[in-house]
Design a protein around this motif. Sequence first.
Motif, PDB file in Angstrom:
ATOM      1  N   PHE A 116      36.014  34.068  44.902  1.00 20.14           N
ATOM      2  CA  PHE A 116      35.534  35.161  44.041  1.00 20.14           C
ATOM      3  C   PHE A 116      36.327  35.231  42.734  1.00 20.14           C
ATOM      4  CE2 PHE A 116      34.248  36.517  48.339  1.00 20.14           C
ATOM      5  CZ  PHE A 116      32.902  36.750  48.143  1.00 20.14           C
ATOM      6  N   ASN A 117      36.763  34.084  42.251  1.00 19.22           N
ATOM      7  CA  ASN A 117      37.422  34.010  40.946  1.00 19.22           C
ATOM      8  C   ASN A 117      36.386  33.632  39.897  1.00 19.22           C
ATOM      9  OD1 ASN A 117      40.022  34.611  41.831  1.00 19.22           O
ATOM     10  ND2 ASN A 117      40.461  32.484  42.343  1.00 19.22           N
ATOM     11  N   TYR A 118      36.192  34.491  38.897  1.00 18.21           N
ATOM     12  CA  TYR A 118      35.187  34.235  37.873  1.00 18.21           C
ATOM     13  C   TYR A 118      35.852  34.266  36.494  1.00 18.21           C
ATOM     14  CZ  TYR A 118      32.368  35.371  41.928  1.00 18.21           C
ATOM     15  OH  TYR A 118      31.849  35.393  43.200  1.00 18.21           O
ATOM     16  N   TYR A 119      36.517  33.173  36.164  1.00 22.36           N
ATOM     17  CA  TYR A 119      37.238  33.097  34.894  1.00 22.36           C
ATOM     18  C   TYR A 119      36.258  33.138  33.730  1.00 22.36           C
ATOM     19  CZ  TYR A 119      40.839  31.565  38.130  1.00 22.36           C
ATOM     20  OH  TYR A 119      41.704  31.497  39.188  1.00 22.36           O
ATOM     21  N   GLY A 120      36.582  33.983  32.766  1.00 22.70           N
ATOM     22  CA  GLY A 120      35.702  34.118  31.604  1.00 22.70           C
ATOM     23  C   GLY A 120      34.578  35.105  31.813  1.00 22.70           C
ATOM     24  N   VAL A 121      34.422  35.579  33.041  1.00 25.03           N
ATOM     25  CA  VAL A 121      33.341  36.528  33.366  1.00 25.03           C
ATOM     26  C   VAL A 121      33.885  37.933  33.579  1.00 25.03           C
ATOM     27  CG1 VAL A 121      31.559  37.111  35.085  1.00 25.03           C
ATOM     28  CG2 VAL A 121      31.872  34.736  34.378  1.00 25.03           C
ATOM     29  N   VAL A 122      35.006  38.022  34.305  1.00 25.53           N
ATOM     30  CA  VAL A 122      35.565  39.317  34.708  1.00 25.53           C
ATOM     31  C   VAL A 122      36.598  39.792  33.704  1.00 25.53           C
ATOM     32  CG1 VAL A 122      36.926  40.497  36.472  1.00 25.53           C
ATOM     33  CG2 VAL A 122      35.151  38.886  37.143  1.00 25.53           C
ATOM     34  N   SER A 123      36.472  41.049  33.307  1.00 29.86           N
ATOM     35  CA  SER A 123      37.496  41.679  32.459  1.00 29.86           C
ATOM     36  C   SER A 123      37.738  43.087  32.961  1.00 29.86           C
ATOM     37  CB  SER A 123      37.033  41.709  30.997  1.00 29.86           C
ATOM     38  OG  SER A 123      35.853  42.471  30.883  1.00 29.86           O
ATOM     39  N   GLY A 124      38.978  43.526  32.923  1.00 32.81           N
ATOM     40  CA  GLY A 124      39.285  44.887  33.345  1.00 32.81           C
ATOM     41  C   GLY A 124      39.749  44.962  34.779  1.00 32.81           C
TER      42      GLY A 124
ATOM     43  N   CYS B 244      36.838  41.872  42.984  1.00 27.54           N
ATOM     44  CA  CYS B 244      36.890  40.456  43.365  1.00 27.54           C
ATOM     45  C   CYS B 244      38.010  40.195  44.367  1.00 27.54           C
ATOM     46  CB  CYS B 244      37.092  39.585  42.131  1.00 27.54           C
ATOM     47  SG  CYS B 244      35.649  39.561  41.046  1.00 27.54           S
ATOM     48  N   SER B 245      39.155  40.813  44.137  1.00 33.77           N
ATOM     49  CA  SER B 245      40.288  40.660  45.058  1.00 33.77           C
ATOM     50  C   SER B 245      39.949  41.219  46.437  1.00 33.77           C
ATOM     51  CB  SER B 245      41.515  41.368  44.475  1.00 33.77           C
ATOM     52  OG  SER B 245      42.568  41.398  45.405  1.00 33.77           O
ATOM     53  N   ASP B 246      39.314  42.405  46.448  1.00 36.55           N
ATOM     54  CA  ASP B 246      38.953  43.043  47.727  1.00 36.55           C
ATOM     55  C   ASP B 246      37.856  42.263  48.454  1.00 36.55           C
ATOM     56  OD1 ASP B 246      40.840  44.935  47.204  1.00 36.55           O
ATOM     57  OD2 ASP B 246      39.439  46.561  46.730  1.00 36.55           O
TER      58      ASP B 246
ATOM     59  N   ASN C  15      34.374  48.402  61.141  1.00 37.13           N
ATOM     60  CA  ASN C  15      35.119  48.783  59.939  1.00 37.13           C
ATOM     61  C   ASN C  15      35.290  47.606  58.990  1.00 37.13           C
ATOM     62  OD1 ASN C  15      35.385  51.391  60.873  1.00 37.13           O
ATOM     63  ND2 ASN C  15      37.418  51.101  61.736  1.00 37.13           N
ATOM     64  N   ALA C  16      35.655  46.445  59.551  1.00 38.21           N
ATOM     65  CA  ALA C  16      35.861  45.253  58.722  1.00 38.21           C
ATOM     66  C   ALA C  16      34.548  44.782  58.104  1.00 38.21           C
ATOM     67  CB  ALA C  16      36.490  44.137  59.550  1.00 38.21           C
ATOM     68  N   ALA C  17      33.477  44.812  58.900  1.00 41.63           N
ATOM     69  CA  ALA C  17      32.165  44.383  58.400  1.00 41.63           C
ATOM     70  C   ALA C  17      31.665  45.329  57.305  1.00 41.63           C
ATOM     71  CB  ALA C  17      31.161  44.312  59.541  1.00 41.63           C
ATOM     72  N   ASP C  18      31.796  46.639  57.537  1.00 45.04           N
ATOM     73  CA  ASP C  18      31.355  47.623  56.532  1.00 45.04           C
ATOM     74  C   ASP C  18      32.135  47.465  55.231  1.00 45.04           C
ATOM     75  OD1 ASP C  18      29.507  48.617  58.270  1.00 45.04           O
ATOM     76  OD2 ASP C  18      30.513  50.533  58.651  1.00 45.04           O
ATOM     77  N   SER C  19      33.435  47.206  55.352  1.00 39.75           N
ATOM     78  CA  SER C  19      34.288  47.035  54.173  1.00 39.75           C
ATOM     79  C   SER C  19      33.784  45.881  53.303  1.00 39.75           C
ATOM     80  CB  SER C  19      35.734  46.783  54.623  1.00 39.75           C
ATOM     81  OG  SER C  19      36.550  46.488  53.526  1.00 39.75           O
ATOM     82  N   TYR C  20      33.492  44.750  53.947  1.00 41.48           N
ATOM     83  CA  TYR C  20      33.028  43.578  53.188  1.00 41.48           C
ATOM     84  C   TYR C  20      31.597  43.764  52.682  1.00 41.48           C
ATOM     85  CZ  TYR C  20      31.682  38.810  51.976  1.00 41.48           C
ATOM     86  OH  TYR C  20      31.217  37.702  51.299  1.00 41.48           O
ATOM     87  N   PHE C  21      30.709  44.207  53.574  1.00 44.11           N
ATOM     88  CA  PHE C  21      29.299  44.310  53.193  1.00 44.11           C
ATOM     89  C   PHE C  21      29.073  45.339  52.081  1.00 44.11           C
ATOM     90  CE2 PHE C  21      28.286  42.720  57.691  1.00 44.11           C
ATOM     91  CZ  PHE C  21      28.072  41.429  57.244  1.00 44.11           C
ATOM     92  N   SER C  22      29.832  46.441  52.083  1.00 39.95           N
ATOM     93  CA  SER C  22      29.647  47.464  51.040  1.00 39.95           C
ATOM     94  C   SER C  22      30.036  46.908  49.662  1.00 39.95           C
ATOM     95  CB  SER C  22      30.462  48.722  51.364  1.00 39.95           C
ATOM     96  OG  SER C  22      31.853  48.441  51.342  1.00 39.95           O
TER      97      SER C  22
END
Length: 411
Positions: free
Chosen positions: A18-26, A33-35, A59-66
């Motif tokens: 989930f690293n998007y160089y040149g796309v993500v700012s802020g 992306c980190s989460d 809990n783990a599935a909801d965290s990722y899917f949300s």
Amino acid sequence: MTHWFHRNPLKATAPVSFNYYGVVSGPAASKICSDLRSSRARLLELFTDLSCNPEMMKNAADSYFSLLQGFINSLDESSQESKLRYIQNFKWTDTLQGQVPSAQQDAVFELISMGFNVALWYTKYASRLAGKENVTEEEAKEVHRSLKIAAGIFKHLKETHIPKLITPAEKGRDLEARLIEAYIIQCQAEAQEVTIARAIELKHAPGLIAALAYETANFYQKADHTLSSLEPAYSAKWRKYLLLKMCFYTAYAYCYHGQTLLASDKCGEAIRSLQEAEKLYAKAEALCREYGETKGPGPTVKPSGHLFFRKLGSLVKNTLEKCQRENGFIYFQKVPTEAPQLELKANYGLVEPVPFEFPPVSAQWTPEALAAFDLSGRPKDDGTKPKPEEVVKPVKEPDIKPQKDTGCCIS
């Protein structure tokens, strides 16, 4: 129920940064992306963690899917899709064709594939729990509930999300209609097995047990029929399991139907029903041997070595001998040449999948966070696509040691 449920392997997946160089700012977008990266890795770890329970999994599935939902749905809850849906390539293997992965640059493909693994986890959790030495009533309910939850997830994927894929599933792949339908039906059938064991334990009316067994056998027959047009190279083992369960529960139905007939003074018909049960039980034993000799995905279970299986053999034998004695002393009825037609309908205990929905989009996805993803900044040589030589390693699943079989499988 040690050695009782057949399980296909978990799906394996390539890592996603989930690293998007040149796309993500802020910071807000970077945090998303980190989460996403950490919650995905955590969920994948839990699939093989023996200490994981349904609450931890949810809990783990909801965290990722949300978080993933922000890549799929627009934030204003309109029917529009997110601008990020096609930003990332995801790669997954299949339960039956595990060495050959599929890849799609589509977040919906990731949602479905990970959801599929969550459903598989619930079936494996149920199998582990049922294999304990002494299963409590609460644990039996948990087995039953987990199988219904798994059926609900598979059903939701099939009806709501798989139709949204731009690239339809190839034949014989997990997301193809035949396979996912077979998983749904198998979960329902196995949950009904828990109901049958409970009904036997509580000495419910033979008519109810016979009807439940007959409905369960029909489920297994339907699942087998669903897989009948697949390549035998990867479906034969699974189909042998479904067939042996079909024969086993049809034998159960004839055995308890025979008891109902005897109670109605139809001793001749009862004998013929028990003879049919005896024949089907022998066929189930033969299919157990064939299943053990058939190569295919998933570890080989040993249903014929289970006390629940062997108990039926004794029950059929003893009930048939009793009917034959009664007929020789009291009834003197002719034994029909044809087995009675089973037209049994269970009014209680039938299993329906638990309705399932993915969680809503995470609160981290604000309009500002979404705006911080600028797709115009993507490099032309898009690094999100996996390299051709990238290998998806199979999931190393824990080896479950069989426990002592007390026969008190579900009490």
